[in-house]
Structure formats: C-alpha cells, structure tokens
Design an enzyme around this catalytic site. Sequence first.
Site, PDB file in Angstrom:
ATOM      1  CB  SER A 196      -0.946   0.008   1.206  1.00  0.00           C
ATOM      2  OG  SER A 196      -0.217  -0.056   2.424  1.00  0.00           O
ATOM      3  CG  HIS A 224      -4.281  -1.108  -1.354  1.00  0.00           C
ATOM      4  ND1 HIS A 224      -4.757   0.189  -1.415  1.00  0.00           N
ATOM      5  CD2 HIS A 224      -3.957  -1.324  -0.053  1.00  0.00           C
ATOM      6  CE1 HIS A 224      -4.703   0.739  -0.214  1.00  0.00           C
ATOM      7  NE2 HIS A 224      -4.220  -0.161   0.631  1.00  0.00           N
ATOM      8  CE  LYS A 255      -7.201  -0.085   1.456  1.00  0.00           C
ATOM      9  NZ  LYS A 255      -7.767  -0.268   2.798  1.00  0.00           N
TER      10      LYS A 255
END
Length: 407
Positions: A196, A224, A255
Amino acid sequence: MLDSVRNELRGTLDEIRAAGLHKPERVIGTPQSATVTVTAMERSRELGEGNPGEVLNFCANNYLGLADHPEVVAAAHEALDRWGYGLASVRFICGTQEVHKELEQRISGFLGQEDTILYSSCFDANGGVFETLLGPDDAVISDALNHASIIDGIRLCKARRYRYANRDLADLEGQLKEATAGGTGRTLIVTDGVFSMDGYVAPLREICDLADQYGAMVMVDDSHAVGFVGPGGRGTPELHGVMDRVDIITGTLGKALGGASGGYVAARAEIVALLRQRSRPYLFSNSLAPVIAAASLKVLDLLESAGDLRERLRANTVLFRSRMAEEGFDILPGDHAIAPVMIGDAAEAARMAELLLERGVYVIGFSYPVVPQGQARIRVQLSAAHSTEDVNRAVDAFIGARAALGG
C-alpha cells in the site's frame, strides 16, 4: 489521570510535532468523491486560517469511484428499510441475515474460492486467521512490507515466525528452507497483493511455485487490488494466473468495493469453516451492518460491467505517472493507481501536502512510523472518478508546490 502521566503524554505529542510526524485530521463536509469540500482541519483551527473549501481528492482508496455511485446509494437506502440499521449481535447468536450469506457466496464466486467469511474490517480478518490456523509446530513466512494488520495478526499466533525481504524470492526460498529444515507442521507464506505504501505488486506466480516446491500454503491480502487489478478486477491472483493456487485471500469492502467498511476471508471451505468456529474477531464482533452487505452486493453487480471504469483508472494512472516523471519528480516505478511521490524529509512532505491543499489538491504526507525513516512521501491515489483535466491540475499543483518550497 495522574498529572505525571498527562505530562508524559504531552511530551510525547510535542516530540511527534517537532519531528514533523504529526498527522492532522482534515474534516470533509461532502460524500467521498473525486471532489470534496474540506470544512476544517487541525492546523487551520490552531492558526486561525480559513478552510480550504472544494478540492480535488487524490488520497482516497475510491479506485473505481463507487463510494457515491447512485446505484450503490440507492441499494443502501433500500437495505435500511428491508434489513434495518444493525443487528446488535454476533453472527453465531442472532446476527446472520440472508444478505450476509448471499454476500459471502458472491465474493466466493467472484474470487474463485470455495467459501467466504465476513468480518468487521480486513484488519480483523487478518487478526483472526493466524491464531486459528497455526500452532507452535507450524511456521509463518511474511513479506517484510506486509500491512500492519498482518504483522499484528502474526503476533497473536504461536507459530515460528520468519520474514523475507520485500518481493525477494531468493530470500523467501531461504526462509522456506530454514522453516522446513527441522521439520514443521503447516507452513504459510503471507504477502500483500499490492503493497500500500509503494504500489508494488507481489510476484504471486513465483511465490506459488515456491509454495508448491516446499509444501506451503499461500495467503494474500488483496485489499488494494480486488475490483480493478486483473482483466476482470479479481485482483493479483487473476493478474498472475494463480487464482486456483492461492489458499487464502483477505480483503476489504472499504476500498474499491464501495468504500464503506468490512472485510472478508475467501479460502478453502475447511479453512472458512474453522474460522467460523474459532476466529476471535469473528466470534466476538457484531455482524457487518446489513446496509453495507446489501450495498456491497450492488457493487459486485456493477463490477461485472466495470471494464470502462478499470480502463479509465488505468488511463488516469498512466497520465499522472508519465507527466510527473517528465517533470522530474521522484515517483516510484510501476503501473498501479498508488503513485508515491518521494520527498524524504517528513516535515517537507507535510509542508508540501499543505501547499497542495492551498492549490486545490487534497493529498497526505506519509512519514514514520507508516513508512521507514527518511522515506516520507506524498501517496497519490488515482480514481476512475477523476477526469483528464483533474489529473493535469494535480500535476500542475505539484509543480507549483515544489516551486513554493524552493525546488
């Protein structure tokens, strides 16, 4: 509180500020989107400055721009009427609704895994895996740059712990040899799919090859990546063609998948079954709010036809990275939507973030302990919600901020 303790804590906070490591919290007065309105932040209140107003948002994990998508919002409204606000219970008591089981099935199908278990967050998901699956006779081998939740989860288990340098396959093999030399029960290799702070992608095919060679399992935190990495947005296992070779995938709904909260473990059926019986963050935490579960189902519907969003995100990423490189900024290489602009000094990174905010671009300076000492950076995150004009404005703001710093 004892005065001595209060004074010690104040001293620690003063040291954090003096080192340029203080992390102010900015308050936004709008939904999460490509453009947000910043209504207040700590430094503005301290110095009596006006608030920055409407700014371009380049620091959210809103990769596909779904956080305020009208269909997702509508699904959430409908879910409140049908399923209520919260369950006031854990899953095994009276906290499991049909919507939870449906979401688990959909995530399993999307990621090509046998079963899925929902958690309050991916931090809890990672915190609940290792202690449940690994004992004193087992071994866990972790990438050095894995997320803090993986590190903390490993600390909770009694397995022997090994660490390999970031994405270093030779070091990984060395750790595997050491772990298996004296005999071991289960061996688990764990890695972020995308790291990340750097935007680097783990070499999953080669990791799976080593796991096969040494009889190890593979776990990937793909927070991610799921939603936009890989041809169908199924994450780094799909990108590397190893969807059938990864044993455990953890991830978040907070996310690309709508940006709310909640996490999951998608894995072999027996692994998920055992987690339901013994994973402490699952057994002792309230169920995921049904409104989030229902909205996440709508997100999965949208992902089936989200090729245009993924392509727009890729185009925005290429444009930002190429322009920043042409302008001479030190940007870590890669093609992920996480685009770290390296600054080095923590105070300078914080000051650049302030100057960018003044120029209408909301980003955050990351410094120790989030990243190593001397590697402070501005982590820019692109979104499909950004226009080409937005991306160019962001680059121009970086140029102006650099000039204001004397660069």
